[in-house]
Design a protein around this motif. Structure first.
Motif, PDB file in Angstrom:
ATOM      1  N   ASP A 201      36.863  17.220 -13.419  1.00 49.39           N
ATOM      2  CA  ASP A 201      38.281  17.302 -13.749  1.00 49.39           C
ATOM      3  C   ASP A 201      38.876  15.923 -13.475  1.00 49.39           C
ATOM      4  O   ASP A 201      38.958  15.491 -12.326  1.00 49.39           O
ATOM      5  CB  ASP A 201      38.942  18.376 -12.886  1.00 49.39           C
ATOM      6  N   THR A 202      39.299  15.225 -14.522  1.00 46.99           N
ATOM      7  CA  THR A 202      39.766  13.843 -14.368  1.00 46.99           C
ATOM      8  C   THR A 202      41.069  13.727 -13.572  1.00 46.99           C
ATOM      9  O   THR A 202      41.454  12.622 -13.215  1.00 46.99           O
ATOM     10  CB  THR A 202      39.943  13.168 -15.736  1.00 46.99           C
ATOM     11  N   SER A 203      41.727  14.852 -13.281  1.00 49.07           N
ATOM     12  CA  SER A 203      42.921  14.770 -12.435  1.00 49.07           C
ATOM     13  C   SER A 203      42.539  14.705 -10.960  1.00 49.07           C
ATOM     14  O   SER A 203      43.389  14.485 -10.109  1.00 49.07           O
ATOM     15  CB  SER A 203      43.838  15.974 -12.679  1.00 49.07           C
ATOM     16  N   LYS A 204      41.239  14.884 -10.646  1.00 47.71           N
ATOM     17  CA  LYS A 204      40.747  14.804  -9.271  1.00 47.71           C
ATOM     18  C   LYS A 204      40.323  13.360  -8.985  1.00 47.71           C
ATOM     19  O   LYS A 204      40.112  12.575  -9.892  1.00 47.71           O
ATOM     20  CB  LYS A 204      39.557  15.747  -9.049  1.00 47.71           C
ATOM     21  N   THR A 205      40.148  13.053  -7.715  1.00 45.84           N
ATOM     22  CA  THR A 205      39.736  11.701  -7.347  1.00 45.84           C
ATOM     23  C   THR A 205      38.337  11.721  -6.728  1.00 45.84           C
ATOM     24  O   THR A 205      37.985  12.650  -6.027  1.00 45.84           O
ATOM     25  CB  THR A 205      40.735  11.051  -6.369  1.00 45.84           C
ATOM     26  N   LEU A 206      37.561  10.715  -7.028  1.00 41.82           N
ATOM     27  CA  LEU A 206      36.225  10.577  -6.465  1.00 41.82           C
ATOM     28  C   LEU A 206      36.199   9.579  -5.315  1.00 41.82           C
ATOM     29  O   LEU A 206      35.141   9.204  -4.843  1.00 41.82           O
ATOM     30  CB  LEU A 206      35.241  10.115  -7.544  1.00 41.82           C
TER      31      LEU A 206
ATOM     32  N   GLN B 123      28.068  10.269 -17.087  1.00 38.26           N
ATOM     33  CA  GLN B 123      28.997  10.146 -18.207  1.00 38.26           C
ATOM     34  C   GLN B 123      28.213   9.968 -19.493  1.00 38.26           C
ATOM     35  O   GLN B 123      27.172   9.322 -19.509  1.00 38.26           O
ATOM     36  CB  GLN B 123      29.927   8.958 -17.985  1.00 38.26           C
ATOM     37  N   SER B 124      28.719  10.565 -20.574  1.00 40.47           N
ATOM     38  CA  SER B 124      28.007  10.528 -21.855  1.00 40.47           C
ATOM     39  C   SER B 124      29.018  10.533 -22.991  1.00 40.47           C
ATOM     40  O   SER B 124      30.098  11.119 -22.860  1.00 40.47           O
ATOM     41  CB  SER B 124      27.096  11.764 -21.957  1.00 40.47           C
ATOM     42  N   ASN B 125      28.661   9.917 -24.116  1.00 40.30           N
ATOM     43  CA  ASN B 125      29.560   9.958 -25.263  1.00 40.30           C
ATOM     44  C   ASN B 125      29.331  11.208 -26.112  1.00 40.30           C
ATOM     45  O   ASN B 125      29.969  11.387 -27.136  1.00 40.30           O
ATOM     46  CB  ASN B 125      29.442   8.683 -26.120  1.00 40.30           C
ATOM     47  N   SER B 126      28.425  12.085 -25.698  1.00 41.79           N
ATOM     48  CA  SER B 126      28.167  13.312 -26.459  1.00 41.79           C
ATOM     49  C   SER B 126      28.430  14.577 -25.639  1.00 41.79           C
ATOM     50  O   SER B 126      27.992  15.660 -26.011  1.00 41.79           O
ATOM     51  CB  SER B 126      26.717  13.314 -26.955  1.00 41.79           C
ATOM     52  N   GLY B 127      29.127  14.436 -24.511  1.00 40.65           N
ATOM     53  CA  GLY B 127      29.407  15.616 -23.686  1.00 40.65           C
ATOM     54  C   GLY B 127      30.442  15.305 -22.631  1.00 40.65           C
ATOM     55  O   GLY B 127      30.983  14.207 -22.561  1.00 40.65           O
ATOM     56  N   PHE B 128      30.708  16.291 -21.804  1.00 38.71           N
ATOM     57  CA  PHE B 128      31.690  16.143 -20.738  1.00 38.71           C
ATOM     58  C   PHE B 128      31.106  15.355 -19.570  1.00 38.71           C
ATOM     59  O   PHE B 128      29.901  15.385 -19.319  1.00 38.71           O
ATOM     60  CB  PHE B 128      32.137  17.518 -20.230  1.00 38.71           C
ATOM     61  N   ARG B 129      31.976  14.669 -18.865  1.00 42.74           N
ATOM     62  CA  ARG B 129      31.580  13.973 -17.644  1.00 42.74           C
ATOM     63  C   ARG B 129      31.208  15.024 -16.597  1.00 42.74           C
ATOM     64  O   ARG B 129      31.918  16.010 -16.414  1.00 42.74           O
ATOM     65  CB  ARG B 129      32.742  13.122 -17.147  1.00 42.74           C
ATOM     66  N   ARG B 130      30.079  14.821 -15.923  1.00 45.18           N
ATOM     67  CA  ARG B 130      29.586  15.780 -14.932  1.00 45.18           C
ATOM     68  C   ARG B 130      29.362  15.093 -13.599  1.00 45.18           C
ATOM     69  O   ARG B 130      28.952  13.947 -13.546  1.00 45.18           O
ATOM     70  CB  ARG B 130      28.290  16.420 -15.411  1.00 45.18           C
ATOM     71  N   LEU B 131      29.622  15.842 -12.542  1.00 42.60           N
ATOM     72  CA  LEU B 131      29.402  15.367 -11.186  1.00 42.60           C
ATOM     73  C   LEU B 131      28.430  16.320 -10.516  1.00 42.60           C
ATOM     74  O   LEU B 131      28.638  17.530 -10.522  1.00 42.60           O
ATOM     75  CB  LEU B 131      30.721  15.332 -10.400  1.00 42.60           C
TER      76      LEU B 131
ATOM     77  N   LEU C 129      33.323  29.248  -3.537  1.00 36.56           N
ATOM     78  CA  LEU C 129      33.286  27.791  -3.582  1.00 36.56           C
ATOM     79  C   LEU C 129      34.622  27.297  -4.100  1.00 36.56           C
ATOM     80  O   LEU C 129      35.118  27.778  -5.118  1.00 36.56           O
ATOM     81  CB  LEU C 129      32.164  27.321  -4.507  1.00 36.56           C
ATOM     82  N   ASN C 130      35.214  26.372  -3.403  1.00 38.26           N
ATOM     83  CA  ASN C 130      36.493  25.819  -3.829  1.00 38.26           C
ATOM     84  C   ASN C 130      36.245  24.904  -5.027  1.00 38.26           C
ATOM     85  O   ASN C 130      36.055  23.706  -4.894  1.00 38.26           O
ATOM     86  CB  ASN C 130      37.152  25.057  -2.682  1.00 38.26           C
ATOM     87  N   SER C 131      36.244  25.502  -6.225  1.00 38.01           N
ATOM     88  CA  SER C 131      35.903  24.749  -7.434  1.00 38.01           C
ATOM     89  C   SER C 131      36.955  23.718  -7.797  1.00 38.01           C
ATOM     90  O   SER C 131      36.712  22.847  -8.615  1.00 38.01           O
ATOM     91  CB  SER C 131      35.679  25.697  -8.616  1.00 38.01           C
ATOM     92  N   SER C 132      38.138  23.832  -7.197  1.00 37.30           N
ATOM     93  CA  SER C 132      39.177  22.862  -7.507  1.00 37.30           C
ATOM     94  C   SER C 132      38.889  21.508  -6.886  1.00 37.30           C
ATOM     95  O   SER C 132      39.587  20.541  -7.141  1.00 37.30           O
ATOM     96  CB  SER C 132      40.537  23.373  -7.043  1.00 37.30           C
ATOM     97  N   VAL C 133      37.826  21.417  -6.066  1.00 37.48           N
ATOM     98  CA  VAL C 133      37.502  20.159  -5.417  1.00 37.48           C
ATOM     99  C   VAL C 133      37.215  19.071  -6.453  1.00 37.48           C
ATOM    100  O   VAL C 133      37.791  18.000  -6.405  1.00 37.48           O
ATOM    101  CB  VAL C 133      36.297  20.322  -4.461  1.00 37.48           C
ATOM    102  N   TYR C 134      36.326  19.339  -7.386  1.00 40.28           N
ATOM    103  CA  TYR C 134      35.944  18.314  -8.368  1.00 40.28           C
ATOM    104  C   TYR C 134      35.997  18.779  -9.811  1.00 40.28           C
ATOM    105  O   TYR C 134      35.819  17.982 -10.707  1.00 40.28           O
ATOM    106  CB  TYR C 134      34.544  17.784  -8.062  1.00 40.28           C
ATOM    107  N   GLY C 135      36.193  20.060 -10.052  1.00 37.68           N
ATOM    108  CA  GLY C 135      36.264  20.526 -11.427  1.00 37.68           C
ATOM    109  C   GLY C 135      35.662  21.904 -11.595  1.00 37.68           C
ATOM    110  O   GLY C 135      35.587  22.702 -10.665  1.00 37.68           O
ATOM    111  N   LEU C 136      35.176  22.187 -12.786  1.00 34.90           N
ATOM    112  CA  LEU C 136      34.641  23.492 -13.155  1.00 34.90           C
ATOM    113  C   LEU C 136      33.167  23.587 -12.764  1.00 34.90           C
ATOM    114  O   LEU C 136      32.341  22.799 -13.220  1.00 34.90           O
ATOM    115  CB  LEU C 136      34.797  23.682 -14.665  1.00 34.90           C
ATOM    116  N   VAL C 137      32.829  24.548 -11.901  1.00 34.34           N
ATOM    117  CA  VAL C 137      31.453  24.711 -11.425  1.00 34.34           C
ATOM    118  C   VAL C 137      30.561  25.147 -12.580  1.00 34.34           C
ATOM    119  O   VAL C 137      30.862  26.116 -13.275  1.00 34.34           O
ATOM    120  CB  VAL C 137      31.380  25.755 -10.288  1.00 34.34           C
TER     121      VAL C 137
END
Length: 123
Positions: free
Chosen positions: A61-66, A98-106, A13-21
């Motif tokens: 990964d916030t350097s990626k675009t949605l 998005q949460s103030n107690s964890g990482f942003r997830r897609l 899986l090309n994990s660089s698409v949106y972040g860390l799988v």
């Protein structure tokens, strides 16, 4: 003695698409079509349109675009796809959590029809 798997085996899986799988879930399904007799009882049934479904979760990964993911379901837009190995899956739905107690997830829910190559395999 039993051996148990830990971690994600889907390494192509090309994990660089949106972040860390974080997780990958696969399932399959099909539609059931039926024909009725003159009394309204089911006379025969057949399985059609088999699909393979994949649910993916990334730590975003916030350097990626949605930008492209936001076009899912927009008429006239090129379908958004994710490739795993040589199989291409159409993105059916997405969730940006998005949460103030964890990482942003897609999270992505994706589908490919196993007959007739929809969407087309490869690049």
């Amino acid at each position: 003695m039993a051996t148990y798997q830990r971690g994600i085996l889907t390494t192509d899986l090309n994990s660089s698409v949106y972040g860390l799988v974080q997780s990958v879930g696969k399932s399959g399904q099909c539609q059931i079509v039926t024909a009725e007799d003159e009394n309204g009882n089911t006379f025969c049934a057949e399985q059609v349109n088999p699909t393979e479904n994949v649910n993916l979760e990334f730590v975003y990964d916030t350097s990626k675009t949605l930008t492209s993911i936001r076009t899912v379901g927009t008429p006239g837009e090129t379908p958004v796809t994710v490739t795993i190995g040589t199989d291409k899956y159409m993105v059916q739905s997405w969730n940006d959590q998005q949460s103030n107690s964890g990482f942003r997830r897609l999270s992505l829910s994706c589908t490919r029809y196993t007959k007739n190559g929809v969407p087309a395999n490869g690049t």
